[in-house]
Design an enzyme around this catalytic site. Sequence first.
Site, PDB file in Angstrom:
ATOM      1  N   LYS A   1       0.842  -1.210   0.000  1.00  0.00           N
ATOM      2  CA  LYS A   1       0.000   0.000   0.000  1.00  0.00           C
ATOM      3  C   LYS A   1       0.874   1.255   0.000  1.00  0.00           C
ATOM      4  O   LYS A   1       0.566   2.239  -0.667  1.00  0.00           O
ATOM      5  CB  LYS A   1      -0.938  -0.024   1.209  1.00  0.00           C
ATOM      6  CG  LYS A   1      -2.005  -1.116   1.101  1.00  0.00           C
ATOM      7  CD  LYS A   1      -2.785  -1.331   2.400  1.00  0.00           C
ATOM      8  CE  LYS A   1      -3.606  -2.616   2.299  1.00  0.00           C
ATOM      9  NZ  LYS A   1      -4.444  -2.878   3.472  1.00  0.00           N
TER      10      LYS A   1
ATOM     11  N   GLN B   1      -4.439  -1.642   9.665  1.00  0.00           N
ATOM     12  CA  GLN B   1      -4.326  -2.957   9.035  1.00  0.00           C
ATOM     13  C   GLN B   1      -4.924  -4.028   9.934  1.00  0.00           C
ATOM     14  O   GLN B   1      -4.604  -4.109  11.128  1.00  0.00           O
ATOM     15  CB  GLN B   1      -2.849  -3.255   8.713  1.00  0.00           C
ATOM     16  CG  GLN B   1      -2.621  -4.531   7.923  1.00  0.00           C
ATOM     17  CD  GLN B   1      -3.220  -4.520   6.526  1.00  0.00           C
ATOM     18  OE1 GLN B   1      -3.368  -3.474   5.909  1.00  0.00           O
ATOM     19  NE2 GLN B   1      -3.575  -5.676   6.027  1.00  0.00           N
TER      20      GLN B   1
ATOM     21  N   ASP C   1     -10.933   2.627   3.901  1.00  0.00           N
ATOM     22  CA  ASP C   1     -11.215   1.194   3.734  1.00  0.00           C
ATOM     23  C   ASP C   1     -12.712   0.960   3.511  1.00  0.00           C
ATOM     24  O   ASP C   1     -13.127  -0.134   3.130  1.00  0.00           O
ATOM     25  CB  ASP C   1     -10.801   0.428   4.995  1.00  0.00           C
ATOM     26  CG  ASP C   1      -9.418  -0.207   4.892  1.00  0.00           C
ATOM     27  OD1 ASP C   1      -9.061  -0.664   3.803  1.00  0.00           O
ATOM     28  OD2 ASP C   1      -8.721  -0.247   5.925  1.00  0.00           O
TER      29      ASP C   1
END
Length: 279
Positions: A49, A93, A116
Site C-alpha cells: 500500500k 491494518q 477502507d
Amino acid sequence: MAILIDGKALAAKVKAEVAAEAAKLTRKAGLAVILVGDDPASRVYVNGKEKDCRECGIVSFEYKLPADTAESTLLELIDRLNRSERVDGILVQLPLPQGLDERTVIHSIAADKDVDCFHPYNTGLLYMGEPVFMPCTPAGVMEMLHAYDIPVEGRRCVVIGRSNIVGKPMSALLLADNGTVTTCHSKTSDISEITRSADILVSAVGKTRSLTADMVKKGAVVIDVAMNRDENGKLCGDADFAAVSERASAITPVPGGVGPMTRAMLMRNILTAARLHGA
Ligand code: GUN
C-alpha cells in the site's frame, strides 16, 4: 481455456489515473497507515500500500505499534489522526492482535477518513446506493468486470463468503449493478448446486482448492478473491485453477488478479477523501 483477467495491468492503469488527478490537488493527499504487531502477511500488505502511495504521489505516514499496545493508546493515535490536516485517510491494518477490539477501533476512525470503507456510516451509505467511499476489494472486482465488458445486469451472481470486508459488500455492489445475487456461506447446504447456477461466481473463502471445477457452470466468469498458500507455500486462491479455467470463460489469477485491484481502489478512495477535505 478461459480469458485471464489481468488485475495487475488494470491496477496500473487505475493508479496512473489517480496519480494524474492527485497531481492536480492544491496539496498532497495523505494516508496514515497503522500496523499493530508483527504479522508478516500484514507487513507485506502494508508495504504494498505504501508503494502504491508513492506511485500515486500520495504521502503515507506509517505508525508501527507493538502487539501489546493498549487499546486506549491506539484510540488516542486515531483521535489525533482524525484531527490532522495532513491526513486524508486512516487505514488500520487488520487483523489486530488479541486484546484489541476491531469493532471499537474501526468505529473510532472519522467517517470522512475511512478509506477502507469499513465504518458503519459508510457501509450504510453504500447499502443505500449513495456511497462516498467504495469497499476496496469489491470495487476492484466491479472495475475488472466493467473493464472486460462482462455484463452484470440480469445475470445470476453467486458470492461465496459473507464477511463484512468482502462477501457482504460484494453482494451489495453486484446487486447495485442489477445482478441477481445469492450469497453463500459456511452454513449453506448444497453449495455446488447454487454455484453451478452462477454466470458470475465470486469466491472469498480462503481455502486452497475449495472451488473445484464441478462447482462451476461452463462459460461462467470466476473471480477468485482469496489469497492462500498451497502445500508448497506458493500463493494461490480458492480455485483449483487448472481445472476451473478449463470450464470458465474468464478467470482471475492469484497472484495478479484481485489483489492489485484492491490496492488501486484504496488509492482512489484516498483521492476522494482529499477532495472531500478541500485539497
Ligand atoms: N486486512 C486484510 N484486508 C484488509 C483491508 O482491505 N484493509 C485493512 N485495513 N486490513 C486488511
